[in-house]
Design a protein around this motif. Structure first.
Motif, PDB file in Angstrom:
ATOM      1  N   ALA A  84      -0.650   2.775  -8.149  1.00 51.63           N
ATOM      2  CA  ALA A  84      -1.624   2.471  -9.197  1.00 51.63           C
ATOM      3  C   ALA A  84      -2.775   1.610  -8.666  1.00 51.63           C
ATOM      4  O   ALA A  84      -3.912   2.048  -8.621  1.00 51.63           O
ATOM      5  N   ILE A  85      -2.485   0.403  -8.263  1.00 51.61           N
ATOM      6  CA  ILE A  85      -3.516  -0.530  -7.821  1.00 51.61           C
ATOM      7  C   ILE A  85      -3.404  -0.693  -6.311  1.00 51.61           C
ATOM      8  O   ILE A  85      -2.447  -1.267  -5.811  1.00 51.61           O
ATOM      9  N   ILE A  86      -4.399  -0.181  -5.588  1.00 53.89           N
ATOM     10  CA  ILE A  86      -4.351  -0.305  -4.134  1.00 53.89           C
ATOM     11  C   ILE A  86      -5.390  -1.280  -3.590  1.00 53.89           C
ATOM     12  O   ILE A  86      -5.396  -1.570  -2.400  1.00 53.89           O
ATOM     13  N   TRP A  87      -6.264  -1.795  -4.452  1.00 54.41           N
ATOM     14  CA  TRP A  87      -7.334  -2.652  -3.944  1.00 54.41           C
ATOM     15  C   TRP A  87      -6.828  -3.996  -3.449  1.00 54.41           C
ATOM     16  O   TRP A  87      -7.286  -4.489  -2.422  1.00 54.41           O
ATOM     17  N   TYR A  88      -5.902  -4.607  -4.169  1.00 49.39           N
ATOM     18  CA  TYR A  88      -5.410  -5.918  -3.760  1.00 49.39           C
ATOM     19  C   TYR A  88      -4.676  -5.864  -2.424  1.00 49.39           C
ATOM     20  O   TYR A  88      -4.963  -6.673  -1.537  1.00 49.39           O
ATOM     21  N   LEU A  98       0.827  -1.208   0.000  1.00 53.72           N
ATOM     22  CA  LEU A  98       0.000   0.000   0.000  1.00 53.72           C
ATOM     23  C   LEU A  98       0.859   1.255   0.000  1.00 53.72           C
ATOM     24  O   LEU A  98       0.554   2.251  -0.657  1.00 53.72           O
ATOM     25  N   TYR A  99       1.951   1.200   0.734  1.00 53.72           N
ATOM     26  CA  TYR A  99       2.836   2.352   0.841  1.00 53.72           C
ATOM     27  C   TYR A  99       3.637   2.571  -0.441  1.00 53.72           C
ATOM     28  O   TYR A  99       3.859   3.700  -0.864  1.00 53.72           O
ATOM     29  N   SER A 100       4.046   1.491  -1.093  1.00 55.13           N
ATOM     30  CA  SER A 100       4.953   1.634  -2.236  1.00 55.13           C
ATOM     31  C   SER A 100       4.235   1.761  -3.577  1.00 55.13           C
ATOM     32  O   SER A 100       4.800   2.302  -4.516  1.00 55.13           O
ATOM     33  N   ARG A 101       3.014   1.282  -3.682  1.00 53.25           N
ATOM     34  CA  ARG A 101       2.302   1.333  -4.964  1.00 53.25           C
ATOM     35  C   ARG A 101       1.402   2.555  -5.018  1.00 53.25           C
ATOM     36  O   ARG A 101       0.847   2.974  -4.019  1.00 53.25           O
ATOM     37  N   ILE A 130      -7.006  -6.023   5.108  1.00 51.15           N
ATOM     38  CA  ILE A 130      -8.294  -6.168   5.794  1.00 51.15           C
ATOM     39  C   ILE A 130      -8.548  -7.621   6.182  1.00 51.15           C
ATOM     40  O   ILE A 130      -8.865  -7.917   7.351  1.00 51.15           O
ATOM     41  N   PHE A 131      -8.416  -8.544   5.225  1.00 51.67           N
ATOM     42  CA  PHE A 131      -8.700  -9.949   5.516  1.00 51.67           C
ATOM     43  C   PHE A 131      -7.727 -10.532   6.539  1.00 51.67           C
ATOM     44  O   PHE A 131      -8.138 -11.276   7.433  1.00 51.67           O
ATOM     45  N   SER A 132      -6.447 -10.211   6.423  1.00 54.88           N
ATOM     46  CA  SER A 132      -5.491 -10.763   7.381  1.00 54.88           C
ATOM     47  C   SER A 132      -5.671 -10.153   8.765  1.00 54.88           C
ATOM     48  O   SER A 132      -5.520 -10.851   9.776  1.00 54.88           O
TER      49      SER A 132
END
Length: 121
Positions: A86-90, A81-84, A96-98
């Motif tokens: 473009a795509i933050i959903w994955y 999340l910090y490094s990307r 969230i799940f973990s």
């Protein structure tokens, strides 16, 4: 008893949600050409296969050490999340799940131990 079962269901849903989100992330998102998809699958999904049987059967010991395994996925998701940009959903789903599994598994272990202690006395 109902509280223990609901915690177990929450941990199962979050565990399989994490597994599915990691699989979708690896199979559908763009990756570097230098690292093959099979290696990503081994690194990302294989650790989740080890505790799956114990989690399906509701074993408290497996929930305990699988919750420590989730710390890796929390850290990985936060790093992504910090490094990307473009795509933050994955990575967001991974965090969230973990996190939900970590909390639900720990609460499940405590509630199950309390239930067993009360049934013995």
């Amino acid at each position: 008893m109902k509280f223990v079962q609901s915690l177990r269901i929450i941990s199962l849903i979050s565990f399989f949600g994490l597994m599915i989100s990691v699989l979708v992330w690896i199979l559908l998102a763009e990756h570097s050409e230098n690292f093959p998809v099979a290696a990503w699958l081994i690194i990302g999904v294989m650790p989740l296969l080890f505790p799956m049987r114990g989690i399906l059967y509701g074993k408290s010991y497996t929930h305990a050490w699988a919750s420590f395994l989730m710390l890796f996925y929390i850290a990985h998701g936060i790093g992504e999340l910090y490094s990307r940009d473009a795509i933050i959903w994955y990575p967001l789903f991974e965090v969230i799940f973990s996190s939900v599994f970590f909390i639900a598994a720990n609460l499940y272990i405590r509630a199950l131990a309390k239930l067993r202690r009360n049934s013995q006395t």
